[in-house]
Write a protein that holds these residues in place. Structure first.
Motif, PDB file in Angstrom:
ATOM      1  N   ARG A  71      24.801  15.893  -5.645  1.00 46.76           N
ATOM      2  CA  ARG A  71      25.524  15.885  -4.370  1.00 46.76           C
ATOM      3  C   ARG A  71      25.855  17.314  -3.935  1.00 46.76           C
ATOM      4  N   ALA A  72      26.303  18.133  -4.870  1.00 44.53           N
ATOM      5  CA  ALA A  72      26.687  19.508  -4.542  1.00 44.53           C
ATOM      6  C   ALA A  72      25.494  20.312  -4.039  1.00 44.53           C
ATOM      7  N   LEU A  73      24.353  20.166  -4.691  1.00 39.70           N
ATOM      8  CA  LEU A  73      23.162  20.906  -4.275  1.00 39.70           C
ATOM      9  C   LEU A  73      22.704  20.474  -2.883  1.00 39.70           C
ATOM     10  N   ALA A  74      22.802  19.185  -2.603  1.00 35.39           N
ATOM     11  CA  ALA A  74      22.422  18.678  -1.281  1.00 35.39           C
ATOM     12  C   ALA A  74      23.351  19.242  -0.205  1.00 35.39           C
ATOM     13  N   LEU A  75      24.642  19.338  -0.512  1.00 35.76           N
ATOM     14  CA  LEU A  75      25.599  19.866   0.455  1.00 35.76           C
ATOM     15  C   LEU A  75      25.416  21.366   0.662  1.00 35.76           C
ATOM     16  N   LEU A  76      25.119  22.093  -0.404  1.00 36.62           N
ATOM     17  CA  LEU A  76      24.857  23.530  -0.256  1.00 36.62           C
ATOM     18  C   LEU A  76      23.624  23.759   0.611  1.00 36.62           C
ATOM     19  N   ASP A  77      22.646  22.886   0.473  1.00 31.77           N
ATOM     20  CA  ASP A  77      21.464  22.979   1.328  1.00 31.77           C
ATOM     21  C   ASP A  77      21.848  22.697   2.785  1.00 31.77           C
ATOM     22  N   MET A  78      22.715  21.719   2.989  1.00 34.99           N
ATOM     23  CA  MET A  78      23.113  21.346   4.340  1.00 34.99           C
ATOM     24  C   MET A  78      23.872  22.481   5.040  1.00 34.99           C
ATOM     25  N   VAL A  79      24.688  23.244   4.282  1.00 33.37           N
ATOM     26  CA  VAL A  79      25.441  24.342   4.899  1.00 33.37           C
ATOM     27  C   VAL A  79      24.665  25.656   4.857  1.00 33.37           C
ATOM     28  N   GLY A  80      23.387  25.581   4.464  1.00 34.84           N
ATOM     29  CA  GLY A  80      22.517  26.743   4.528  1.00 34.84           C
ATOM     30  C   GLY A  80      22.656  27.725   3.388  1.00 34.84           C
ATOM     31  N   LEU A  81      23.105  27.244   2.221  1.00 33.77           N
ATOM     32  CA  LEU A  81      23.307  28.131   1.073  1.00 33.77           C
ATOM     33  C   LEU A  81      22.630  27.601  -0.193  1.00 33.77           C
ATOM     34  N   PRO A  82      21.406  27.115  -0.101  1.00 34.39           N
ATOM     35  CA  PRO A  82      20.778  26.543  -1.298  1.00 34.39           C
ATOM     36  C   PRO A  82      20.503  27.584  -2.382  1.00 34.39           C
ATOM     37  N   ASP A  83      20.429  28.852  -1.989  1.00 35.31           N
ATOM     38  CA  ASP A  83      20.112  29.915  -2.952  1.00 35.31           C
ATOM     39  C   ASP A  83      21.355  30.558  -3.551  1.00 35.31           C
ATOM     40  N   LYS A  84      22.557  30.041  -3.233  1.00 34.41           N
ATOM     41  CA  LYS A  84      23.795  30.668  -3.713  1.00 34.41           C
ATOM     42  C   LYS A  84      24.523  29.817  -4.765  1.00 34.41           C
ATOM     43  N   ALA A  85      23.849  28.805  -5.304  1.00 32.98           N
ATOM     44  CA  ALA A  85      24.521  27.877  -6.221  1.00 32.98           C
ATOM     45  C   ALA A  85      25.122  28.579  -7.429  1.00 32.98           C
ATOM     46  N   GLU A  86      24.425  29.578  -7.958  1.00 35.57           N
ATOM     47  CA  GLU A  86      24.899  30.245  -9.174  1.00 35.57           C
ATOM     48  C   GLU A  86      25.697  31.515  -8.885  1.00 35.57           C
ATOM     49  N   ALA A  87      25.879  31.846  -7.608  1.00 39.45           N
ATOM     50  CA  ALA A  87      26.680  33.017  -7.249  1.00 39.45           C
ATOM     51  C   ALA A  87      28.164  32.700  -7.408  1.00 39.45           C
ATOM     52  N   TYR A  88      28.974  33.755  -7.433  1.00 39.83           N
ATOM     53  CA  TYR A  88      30.429  33.605  -7.502  1.00 39.83           C
ATOM     54  C   TYR A  88      31.022  34.016  -6.152  1.00 39.83           C
ATOM     55  N   PRO A  89      32.215  33.505  -5.829  1.00 40.29           N
ATOM     56  CA  PRO A  89      32.780  33.781  -4.499  1.00 40.29           C
ATOM     57  C   PRO A  89      32.830  35.259  -4.119  1.00 40.29           C
ATOM     58  N   ASN A  90      33.114  36.151  -5.103  1.00 45.84           N
ATOM     59  CA  ASN A  90      33.218  37.570  -4.752  1.00 45.84           C
ATOM     60  C   ASN A  90      31.862  38.211  -4.451  1.00 45.84           C
ATOM     61  N   GLN A  91      30.795  37.441  -4.629  1.00 46.62           N
ATOM     62  CA  GLN A  91      29.454  37.930  -4.285  1.00 46.62           C
ATOM     63  C   GLN A  91      29.007  37.453  -2.907  1.00 46.62           C
ATOM     64  N   LEU A  92      29.886  36.729  -2.216  1.00 45.50           N
ATOM     65  CA  LEU A  92      29.536  36.136  -0.927  1.00 45.50           C
ATOM     66  C   LEU A  92      30.295  36.805   0.208  1.00 45.50           C
ATOM     67  N   SER A  93      29.723  36.742   1.403  1.00 45.45           N
ATOM     68  CA  SER A  93      30.439  37.171   2.603  1.00 45.45           C
ATOM     69  C   SER A  93      31.516  36.133   2.940  1.00 45.45           C
ATOM     70  N   GLY A  94      32.409  36.507   3.847  1.00 45.97           N
ATOM     71  CA  GLY A  94      33.441  35.559   4.260  1.00 45.97           C
ATOM     72  C   GLY A  94      32.860  34.307   4.886  1.00 45.97           C
ATOM     73  N   GLY A  95      31.810  34.478   5.698  1.00 47.49           N
ATOM     74  CA  GLY A  95      31.188  33.308   6.318  1.00 47.49           C
ATOM     75  C   GLY A  95      30.555  32.389   5.289  1.00 47.49           C
ATOM     76  N   GLN A  96      29.936  32.976   4.270  1.00 47.53           N
ATOM     77  CA  GLN A  96      29.346  32.161   3.205  1.00 47.53           C
ATOM     78  C   GLN A  96      30.433  31.443   2.410  1.00 47.53           C
ATOM     79  N   GLN A  97      31.527  32.132   2.146  1.00 52.56           N
ATOM     80  CA  GLN A  97      32.626  31.488   1.411  1.00 52.56           C
ATOM     81  C   GLN A  97      33.194  30.313   2.204  1.00 52.56           C
TER      82      GLN A  97
END
Length: 258
Positions: A130-156
């Motif tokens: 479910r989580a992977l499907a939702l990350l794909d839906m919000v346009g972040l399928p490649d960020k599953a293993e990233a941590y919040p401090n590695q993301l922009s504010g919009g990605q977070q």
């Protein structure tokens, strides 16, 4: 539109001697997207927090899916529910805040999986799917293993939206979801919210972004000083506002946009 998912009747909320909400009554049908507009201090965020019972009420009632939120009726009086019962009710009411509130020590995938596993008892493989499907839906399928401090504010913020959707709420409340972002990052989040609107999610969005309210919301509720000043279908609201206070608000935004 079908029957109302959110029903608010004569809602009143005060902080000490300050009346913030002064008898708000609203009904939101399933699948409708409602923009809450108004100047700072008009009560928009407080209204959303009351729907999720993050604030106690001083009067009135809120029902979601027909259930009285935060209270139970005993005779003619209302008594606040215990914390555990309120937590169960909140499962159906997703809330996205302006500050993303992600778990900094968890990966993006784990942030989205945690609620379904710990709260809903979902098996880990299903929660992951479910989580992977939702990350794909919000346009972040490649960020599953990233941590919040590695993301922009919009990605977070998009991860925060995915995390909220993972609980499969029937209602989504968004409190100024782009206010902490610069215009470029706001576009990413607005695009995601538009996608949710297209999918038929029931949403109430407190916002200062006219591109949200005018772009894809079905309806605009304009608030000022704790009252609903105007409640209209979005195209009519922007084309022909009825109230002087509404026109003043829209004129101000038209001037600041240029």
């Amino acid at each position: 539109m079908s029957a109302s998912i959110i029903q608010i009747d004569n809602l009143r909320k005060s902080y000490g001697t300050v009346d913030v909400l002064k008898g708000i009554s609203l009904s939101v049908p399933k699948g409708q997207v409602v923009a809450l507009l108004g100047p700072s201090g008009s009560g928009k965020s407080t209204l959303l927090r009351c729907i999720n019972h993050l604030e106690t009420l001083n009067g009135g009632q809120i029902r979601v899916n027909g259930a009285l939120i935060g209270y139970e009726e005993r005779g003619a009086r209302l008594y606040e529910l215990p914390d555990r019962a309120i937590a169960r009710q909140r499962r159906a009411i997703g809330m996205v805040f302006q500050s993303f509130n992600l778990f900094r020590h968890m990966s993006v995938l784990r942030n989205v999986m945690t609620g379904p596993i710990d709260v809903l008892g979902l098996p880990k493989p299903l929660a992951r799917e479910r989580a992977l499907a939702l990350l794909d839906m919000v346009g972040l399928p490649d960020k599953a293993e990233a941590y919040p401090n590695q993301l922009s504010g919009g990605q977070q913020q998009r991860v925060a939206i995915a995390r909220t959707l993972a609980m499969e709420p029937s209602v989504l409340l968004l409190d100024e979801p782009t206010s902490a972002l610069d215009p470029e990052l706001s576009k990413e989040v607005i695009s995601t919210i538009r996608k949710l609107a297209d999918k038929g999610y029931t949403m109430m969005i407190a916002t200062h972004e006219m591109s949200i309210a005018a772009g894809f919301c079905d309806r605009v509720v304009f608030m000022a000083e704790g009252h609903v000043v105007e409640d209209r279908p979005a195209p009519e609201f922007f084309a022909s506002p009825r109230e002087a206070r509404t026109r003043q608000f829209l004129d101000h935004y038209a001037k600041t946009a240029h």
